[in-house]
Design a protein around this motif. Sequence first.
Motif, PDB file in Angstrom:
ATOM      1  N   LEU A   1       0.838  -1.198   0.000  1.00 49.88           N
ATOM      2  CA  LEU A   1       0.000   0.000   0.000  1.00 49.88           C
ATOM      3  C   LEU A   1       0.876   1.252   0.000  1.00 49.88           C
ATOM      4  N   ALA A   2       1.933   1.252   0.803  1.00 50.94           N
ATOM      5  CA  ALA A   2       2.840   2.402   0.844  1.00 50.94           C
ATOM      6  C   ALA A   2       3.520   2.618  -0.496  1.00 50.94           C
ATOM      7  N   ALA A   3       3.733   1.539  -1.253  1.00 51.17           N
ATOM      8  CA  ALA A   3       4.382   1.647  -2.567  1.00 51.17           C
ATOM      9  C   ALA A   3       3.384   1.974  -3.674  1.00 51.17           C
ATOM     10  N   GLY A   4       2.100   2.117  -3.323  1.00 47.75           N
ATOM     11  CA  GLY A   4       1.098   2.452  -4.320  1.00 47.75           C
ATOM     12  C   GLY A   4       0.515   1.253  -5.045  1.00 47.75           C
TER      13      GLY A   4
ATOM     14  N   ALA B   1      -1.845  -5.097  -2.558  1.00 49.73           N
ATOM     15  CA  ALA B   1      -1.981  -4.982  -1.104  1.00 49.73           C
ATOM     16  C   ALA B   1      -3.291  -5.610  -0.640  1.00 49.73           C
ATOM     17  N   ALA B   2      -4.361  -5.403  -1.422  1.00 55.14           N
ATOM     18  CA  ALA B   2      -5.656  -5.986  -1.066  1.00 55.14           C
ATOM     19  C   ALA B   2      -5.597  -7.511  -1.089  1.00 55.14           C
ATOM     20  N   ARG B   3      -4.893  -8.071  -2.079  1.00 54.33           N
ATOM     21  CA  ARG B   3      -4.752  -9.534  -2.155  1.00 54.33           C
ATOM     22  C   ARG B   3      -4.026 -10.075  -0.915  1.00 54.33           C
ATOM     23  N   ALA B   4      -2.944  -9.391  -0.543  1.00 54.70           N
ATOM     24  CA  ALA B   4      -2.174  -9.829   0.624  1.00 54.70           C
ATOM     25  C   ALA B   4      -3.020  -9.756   1.893  1.00 54.70           C
TER      26      ALA B   4
ATOM     27  N   TYR C   1     -10.414  -1.690  -3.257  1.00 56.27           N
ATOM     28  CA  TYR C   1      -9.670  -2.778  -3.898  1.00 56.27           C
ATOM     29  C   TYR C   1     -10.074  -4.134  -3.329  1.00 56.27           C
ATOM     30  N   LEU C   2     -10.500  -4.146  -2.054  1.00 53.54           N
ATOM     31  CA  LEU C   2     -11.040  -5.372  -1.494  1.00 53.54           C
ATOM     32  C   LEU C   2     -12.353  -5.731  -2.180  1.00 53.54           C
ATOM     33  N   ASN C   3     -13.185  -4.713  -2.431  1.00 53.73           N
ATOM     34  CA  ASN C   3     -14.431  -4.947  -3.153  1.00 53.73           C
ATOM     35  C   ASN C   3     -14.153  -5.468  -4.548  1.00 53.73           C
ATOM     36  N   LEU C   4     -13.127  -4.904  -5.169  1.00 50.97           N
ATOM     37  CA  LEU C   4     -12.758  -5.318  -6.521  1.00 50.97           C
ATOM     38  C   LEU C   4     -12.329  -6.781  -6.524  1.00 50.97           C
ATOM     39  N   GLN C   5     -11.596  -7.191  -5.476  1.00 50.84           N
ATOM     40  CA  GLN C   5     -11.154  -8.580  -5.392  1.00 50.84           C
ATOM     41  C   GLN C   5     -12.344  -9.526  -5.231  1.00 50.84           C
ATOM     42  N   GLU C   6     -13.345  -9.084  -4.447  1.00 55.56           N
ATOM     43  CA  GLU C   6     -14.521  -9.925  -4.255  1.00 55.56           C
ATOM     44  C   GLU C   6     -15.273 -10.111  -5.568  1.00 55.56           C
TER      45      GLU C   6
ATOM     46  N   GLY D   1       4.409  12.170  -1.438  1.00 58.96           N
ATOM     47  CA  GLY D   1       5.072  10.876  -1.617  1.00 58.96           C
ATOM     48  C   GLY D   1       4.390  10.116  -2.736  1.00 58.96           C
ATOM     49  N   ILE D   2       4.998   9.035  -3.162  1.00 60.07           N
ATOM     50  CA  ILE D   2       4.431   8.305  -4.304  1.00 60.07           C
ATOM     51  C   ILE D   2       3.058   7.743  -3.977  1.00 60.07           C
ATOM     52  N   ASN D   3       2.778   7.463  -2.689  1.00 60.38           N
ATOM     53  CA  ASN D   3       1.470   6.897  -2.337  1.00 60.38           C
ATOM     54  C   ASN D   3       0.342   7.903  -2.515  1.00 60.38           C
ATOM     55  N   GLU D   4       0.667   9.222  -2.512  1.00 61.02           N
ATOM     56  CA  GLU D   4      -0.368  10.218  -2.760  1.00 61.02           C
ATOM     57  C   GLU D   4      -0.675  10.361  -4.245  1.00 61.02           C
ATOM     58  N   VAL D   5       0.176   9.816  -5.109  1.00 54.70           N
ATOM     59  CA  VAL D   5       0.022  10.030  -6.550  1.00 54.70           C
ATOM     60  C   VAL D   5      -0.384   8.752  -7.276  1.00 54.70           C
ATOM     61  N   LEU D   6       0.375   7.679  -7.098  1.00 54.86           N
ATOM     62  CA  LEU D   6       0.169   6.480  -7.904  1.00 54.86           C
ATOM     63  C   LEU D   6      -1.141   5.784  -7.564  1.00 54.86           C
TER      64      LEU D   6
END
Length: 447
Positions: free
Chosen positions: A101-104, A109-112, A135-140, A237-242
């Motif tokens: 999640l921190a890396a965007g 991250a949702a899968r993990a 993203y959890l909803n997307l995985q479901e 940081g990259i997490n605010e953009v990606l």
Amino acid sequence: MNTTEALLAALRQAVQQAPENVALRMHLADTLLGNDRPQEAEKEYRAALALAPDDLMLKIGLACAFYEQGKLSESLVIIEDILQDDKAPVRAHILHARLLLAAGEKEEAARAYRRAIAADPSLANDQLAERLRPYLNLQEEASDQHRERLPAGELPTAPDTAVERPQLSFKDVGGMEKLKDEIRMKIIFPLTRPELYQAYGKKVGGGILLYGPPGCGKTYLARATAGEVKAGFLAVGINEVLDMWLGQSEANLHELFEQARRNTPCVLFFDEVDALGASRSDMRRSAGRQLINQFLAELDGVNANNEGVLILAATNAPWHLDPAFRRPGRFDRILFVPPPDAGARAAILKILLQGKPAQEIDFALLARKTEGFSGADLKAGVEVAIEDRLREAMKTGTPAPLTTKNLLAAIATLKPTTKEWFATARNYALYSNQGGIYDEILAYLKL
């Protein structure tokens, strides 16, 4: 002494009595980590791993200590190694989700996170789940064979990063006088003496790129710049953009620039800017190219006015940055931030020791003994000296002030972390120095 300190003191004493007791060391490390002391916890996890190098829980503990200190790359290396084992502890998946999640990488991250919760529902974390909810909803939905396209109203919204008002100023930054002068000319004087700049038709704005080895104060200097002119400070940081959605990363970047424009004067600071502006020639995917094109357009103010938006960026790897960012009008000042010189090291040590019990410190001697040390290295040296004094105080019951001898002994246990960076930078400065952009590195290395 409060209950926590008493417990830690007892654990430290127990470890001294049985230094090869891995379980005891792990208990001490876990307790330190649970009390927001990750740097101390890291030291204890390392000591325990020296005794039991294959212990997975110790490795996860060390990864958690790295994560809490913001050392995300070091943490990810450990976790990815652990996850190669099919019997990896579930706790590793939770930390892996946080790191992704921190890396965007929000979908990964949702899968993990889902893997971890499926194995142990008691590890559910409401705060983490909320950040991953789309993203959890997307995985479901993906588990159904027919994933429906989400309506636009459910797409992630652009970030709303808080605008800080730093209280730091240049007097809180040891040394760096040449860099401060450059920043004064580019950013501070246009705001404090606007009439002079208006006489020459010079607008308030523009960009400065700071590069150099890690731990030498690039981020600290950026915050002090904002504090010097009482400007807002927007750290990106990259997490605010990606973002995983096509086109959303560009929208996020645009909104961050718009937020800075709404809060002028504002210092817009991009840390590790090479992660957002990597060379397009090295990219295989068009999505990354589009983000860089958006970044360049925002810097140019193509569809907006950047007057009063002061752009600072920092990188440890300027050679990975797309050359287009170095064009005049974008990052038209590229400043090398070297390790502090002797005078700056003495000034930094004085700042670090403010408010701490110290007695007749020979700062000139300490500065001579710390050649090549970064500001972060000096801080680590002071912390080691304080820990040594605390150990003595635990035995005697009386705290003693820091002395030059204590600090020299602590410094002797450390090596400058800048050497590895210069080994890489030297090659670029010698063999990839088009336009002389790395001449300052050659001058510093006396090549």
